[in-house]
Design an enzyme around this catalytic site. Sequence first.
Site, PDB file in Angstrom:
ATOM      1  N   HIS A 157      -2.195  -1.985  -9.720  1.00 59.79           N
ATOM      2  CA  HIS A 157      -3.245  -1.455  -8.979  1.00 59.79           C
ATOM      3  C   HIS A 157      -4.295  -2.461  -8.734  1.00 59.79           C
ATOM      4  CE1 HIS A 157      -5.972   1.153  -7.118  1.00 59.79           C
ATOM      5  NE2 HIS A 157      -4.998   1.922  -6.701  1.00 59.79           N
ATOM      6  N   MET A 185       7.671  -2.834  -6.702  1.00 58.77           N
ATOM      7  CA  MET A 185       6.853  -1.768  -6.175  1.00 58.77           C
ATOM      8  C   MET A 185       6.536  -0.689  -6.612  1.00 58.77           C
ATOM      9  SD  MET A 185       6.272  -3.472  -3.416  1.00 58.77           S
ATOM     10  CE  MET A 185       6.602  -5.150  -2.567  1.00 58.77           C
ATOM     11  N   HIS A 207       0.991  -1.301   0.009  1.00 57.66           N
ATOM     12  CA  HIS A 207      -0.087  -0.041  -0.104  1.00 57.66           C
ATOM     13  C   HIS A 207       0.954   1.281  -0.108  1.00 57.66           C
ATOM     14  CE1 HIS A 207      -3.726   2.291   0.652  1.00 57.66           C
ATOM     15  NE2 HIS A 207      -3.683   2.152   1.890  1.00 57.66           N
ATOM     16  N   ASP A 215       2.501   5.904  -6.615  1.00 64.27           N
ATOM     17  CA  ASP A 215       3.624   5.762  -5.737  1.00 64.27           C
ATOM     18  C   ASP A 215       4.955   6.038  -6.593  1.00 64.27           C
ATOM     19  OD1 ASP A 215       2.627   5.827  -3.237  1.00 64.27           O
ATOM     20  OD2 ASP A 215       2.320   3.523  -3.343  1.00 64.27           O
TER      21      ASP A 215
HETATM   22  C1  LIG Z   1      -1.040   4.285  -3.233  1.00 61.31           C
HETATM   23  C2  LIG Z   1      -1.281   2.641  -3.186  1.00 61.31           C
HETATM   24  O1  LIG Z   1      -1.666   2.094  -2.418  1.00 61.31           O
HETATM   25  S1  LIG Z   1      -0.941   2.123  -4.935  1.00 61.31           S
HETATM   26  C3  LIG Z   1      -0.365   0.410  -4.479  1.00 61.31           C
HETATM   27  C4  LIG Z   1       0.965   0.401  -4.117  1.00 61.31           C
HETATM   28  N1  LIG Z   1       1.472  -0.906  -4.011  1.00 61.31           N
HETATM   29  C5  LIG Z   1       2.530  -1.407  -5.013  1.00 61.31           C
HETATM   30  O2  LIG Z   1       2.965  -0.680  -5.816  1.00 61.31           O
HETATM   31  C6  LIG Z   1       2.862  -2.837  -4.518  1.00 61.31           C
HETATM   32  C7  LIG Z   1       3.230  -3.470  -5.896  1.00 61.31           C
HETATM   33  N2  LIG Z   1       2.056  -3.832  -6.367  1.00 61.31           N
HETATM   34  C8  LIG Z   1       1.151  -4.747  -6.243  1.00 61.31           C
HETATM   35  O3  LIG Z   1       1.635  -5.562  -5.198  1.00 61.31           O
HETATM   36  C9  LIG Z   1      -0.124  -5.066  -6.687  1.00 61.31           C
HETATM   37  O4  LIG Z   1      -0.135  -4.886  -7.704  1.00 61.31           O
HETATM   38  C10 LIG Z   1      -1.452  -4.557  -5.798  1.00 61.31           C
HETATM   39  C11 LIG Z   1      -1.077  -4.977  -4.180  1.00 61.31           C
HETATM   40  C12 LIG Z   1      -1.254  -2.954  -5.764  1.00 61.31           C
HETATM   41  C13 LIG Z   1      -2.788  -4.897  -6.229  1.00 61.31           C
HETATM   42  O5  LIG Z   1      -2.877  -6.383  -6.031  1.00 61.31           O
HETATM   43  P1  LIG Z   1      -3.633  -7.151  -6.881  1.00 61.31           P
HETATM   44  O6  LIG Z   1      -5.047  -6.605  -6.993  1.00 61.31           O
HETATM   45  O7  LIG Z   1      -3.699  -8.619  -6.386  1.00 61.31           O
HETATM   46  O8  LIG Z   1      -3.071  -7.193  -8.277  1.00 61.31           O
HETATM   47  P2  LIG Z   1      -3.648  -7.889  -9.437  1.00 61.31           P
HETATM   48  O9  LIG Z   1      -5.024  -8.756  -9.453  1.00 61.31           O
HETATM   49  O10 LIG Z   1      -3.831  -6.744 -10.926  1.00 61.31           O
HETATM   50  O11 LIG Z   1      -2.499  -8.805 -10.137  1.00 61.31           O
HETATM   51  C14 LIG Z   1      -2.383  -9.451 -11.332  1.00 61.31           C
HETATM   52  C15 LIG Z   1      -1.241 -10.440 -11.537  1.00 61.31           C
HETATM   53  O12 LIG Z   1      -0.152  -9.285 -11.928  1.00 61.31           O
HETATM   54  C16 LIG Z   1       1.039  -9.367 -10.750  1.00 61.31           C
HETATM   55  N3  LIG Z   1       1.354  -8.141 -10.415  1.00 61.31           N
HETATM   56  C17 LIG Z   1       0.522  -7.165 -10.045  1.00 61.31           C
HETATM   57  N4  LIG Z   1       1.300  -6.125  -9.645  1.00 61.31           N
HETATM   58  C18 LIG Z   1       2.396  -6.769  -9.517  1.00 61.31           C
HETATM   59  C19 LIG Z   1       3.905  -5.921  -9.446  1.00 61.31           C
HETATM   60  N5  LIG Z   1       4.133  -4.847  -8.902  1.00 61.31           N
HETATM   61  N6  LIG Z   1       5.042  -6.847  -9.740  1.00 61.31           N
HETATM   62  C20 LIG Z   1       4.895  -7.880 -10.160  1.00 61.31           C
HETATM   63  N7  LIG Z   1       3.654  -8.374 -10.523  1.00 61.31           N
HETATM   64  C21 LIG Z   1       2.765  -7.865 -10.216  1.00 61.31           C
HETATM   65  C22 LIG Z   1       0.396 -10.313  -9.610  1.00 61.31           C
HETATM   66  O13 LIG Z   1       1.065 -11.067  -9.006  1.00 61.31           O
HETATM   67  C23 LIG Z   1      -0.897 -11.101 -10.648  1.00 61.31           C
HETATM   68  O14 LIG Z   1       0.130 -12.321 -11.103  1.00 61.31           O
HETATM   69  P3  LIG Z   1      -0.497 -13.909 -10.913  1.00 61.31           P
HETATM   70  O15 LIG Z   1      -1.826 -13.597 -11.867  1.00 61.31           O
HETATM   71  O16 LIG Z   1       0.365 -14.495 -11.593  1.00 61.31           O
HETATM   72  O17 LIG Z   1      -0.940 -13.849  -9.542  1.00 61.31           O
HETATM   73  O1  LIG Z   2      -7.146   2.064  -3.642  1.00 62.99           O
HETATM   74  C1  LIG Z   2      -5.950   1.600  -3.630  1.00 62.99           C
HETATM   75  O2  LIG Z   2      -6.179   0.392  -3.038  1.00 62.99           O
HETATM   76  C2  LIG Z   2      -4.609   1.922  -3.279  1.00 62.99           C
HETATM   77  C3  LIG Z   2      -4.385   3.266  -3.876  1.00 62.99           C
HETATM   78  O3  LIG Z   2      -4.201   3.860  -4.671  1.00 62.99           O
HETATM   79  C4  LIG Z   2      -4.624   4.396  -2.822  1.00 62.99           C
HETATM   80  O4  LIG Z   2      -4.978   4.202  -1.357  1.00 62.99           O
HETATM   81  O5  LIG Z   2      -4.228   5.824  -3.119  1.00 62.99           O
END
Ligand SMILES: CC(=O)SCCNC(=O)CCNC(=O)[C@H](O)C(C)(C)COP(=O)(O)OP(=O)(O)OC[C@H]1O[C@@H](n2cnc3c(N)ncnc32)[C@H](O)[C@@H]1OP(=O)(O)O
Ligand SMILES: O=C([O-])CC(=O)C(=O)O
Length: 374
Positions: free
Chosen positions: A260, A256, A221, A311
């Site tokens: 999303h 990271m 997050h 981010d």
């Molecule tokens: C402000 C915020 O909070 S924005 C989010 C900040 N977080 C990050 O940047 C962390 C990196 N990103 C992630 O871990 C994820 O994309 C999340 C947590 C944001 C969303 O998770 P989910 O909704 O489960 O992602 P989603 O269903 O789109 O994933 C689809 C596939 O892509 C992969 N994937 C998604 N994001 C990433 C990533 N950043 N790096 C590598 N693989 C990824 C997943 O592992 C999944 O693969 P699988 O089908 O083989 O298991």
């Molecule tokens: O909506 C989400 O899951 C994460 C996000 O982008 C935020 O909190 O800004």
Amino acid sequence: MVDKKLTGAGLRGQSAGETKLCTVGKSGSGLTYCGYDVSDLADNATFEEVAYLLFNGELPNQAELDAYKSELKSMRDLPDALKSVLKLIPKNAHPMDVMRTGCSFLGNLEPENSFAEQNKAANRLLAAFPAIMCYWYKFTHDGVEIDCTTDEDLLAGHFLRLLNGKTPSEQHRKVMDVSLILYAEHEFNASTFTARVCASTLSDMYSCVTGAIGTLRGPLHGGANEAAMDMILKFKSPKDAKVQMAGMLERKEKIMGFGHAIYRESDPRNVIIKRWSEKLAQENGNTSLYDISVACEEFMWDSKKLFCNADFFHASTYNYMGIPTKLFTPIFVCSRLTGWAAHIMEQRSNNRIIRPSADYIGSEPRKVIGISER
Ligand SMILES: CC(=O)SCCNC(=O)CCNC(=O)[C@H](O)C(C)(C)COP(=O)(O)OP(=O)(O)OC[C@H]1O[C@@H](n2cnc3c(N)ncnc32)[C@H](O)[C@@H]1OP(=O)(O)O
Ligand SMILES: O=C([O-])CC(=O)C(=O)O
């Protein structure tokens, strides 16, 4: 545009309540606060106007804004007891833990005695968070006990002044203000949902926000901006970034700052913060960090169709502004407090305790066997 398929674990795709505050990805990529597009707000409003909007449902007129800014300004200083507690927290603590403790401790000193005080409590936290972060940081890292008040008009400038001890440039004020607007609100994200669950038990504002800070801390997050920075700094060049990222994907590591839970092909905040990162890079005279970040973006899209979330370009933007990496997520707290508090108020206004069900997958009923026979 095909909407992202929202099903599966993590409550994905399930509605957990109603909100008037925000829409996320309604047309695949949009983001609005109380009906206003986030890019419109970033171009034409200040963070204080956005805070007022989230707390009151409408943008303020000039008189309302002036009164609101003076109220916030008058709430910036920290009580001595809180300063003493902050001084006890070690230098190597994570600043998100400092924010969590600062919020919780302020709740002991100035409790929200009834919901009639909810706006006061929210505004107090909004005004005090920059000082909570900077007072601890400057004391533990530079041995300085800073004055927690400044005559800066807006929270963006106030924070930069506390951190750097000097008047910020107009441009840095503007970038920080835009960043605070972009991070302010995002519907039922994990930290906001935490705040709403806590609020649904009729708990107090400080408890709800303390829980939300703990949830924002994780690298999936809000913690992603710091994790992205650490990763980008390991890459020596755009070419090296692509080679190393290929290895990370091969090892199934999460990258990271990408992907999303709701958006499918872009995060509307990215284009805005990316523009500022580029501008700061050019003015800095060293565009390496920006160029590497762009290479990461290209690589992730070409290889996995994953895009930068809010981010990723915040990392280089904050770095160009000289902000220490460990303060990136606490800045997110200073902003998201507005969204959290607005959701807490909204939950309270039409509350039923949030208590979902679980699908049981454990053992069949069984008898306890005496300990000597196990
Ligand atoms: C402000 C915020 O909070 S924005 C989010 C900040 N977080 C990050 O940047 C962390 C990196 N990103 C992630 O871990 C994820 O994309 C999340 C947590 C944001 C969303 O998770 P989910 O909704 O489960 O992602 P989603 O269903 O789109 O994933 C689809 C596939 O892509 C992969 N994937 C998604 N994001 C990433 C990533 N950043 N790096 C590598 N693989 C990824 C997943 O592992 C999944 O693969 P699988 O089908 O083989 O298991
Ligand atoms: O909506 C989400 O899951 C994460 C996000 O982008 C935020 O909190 O800004």
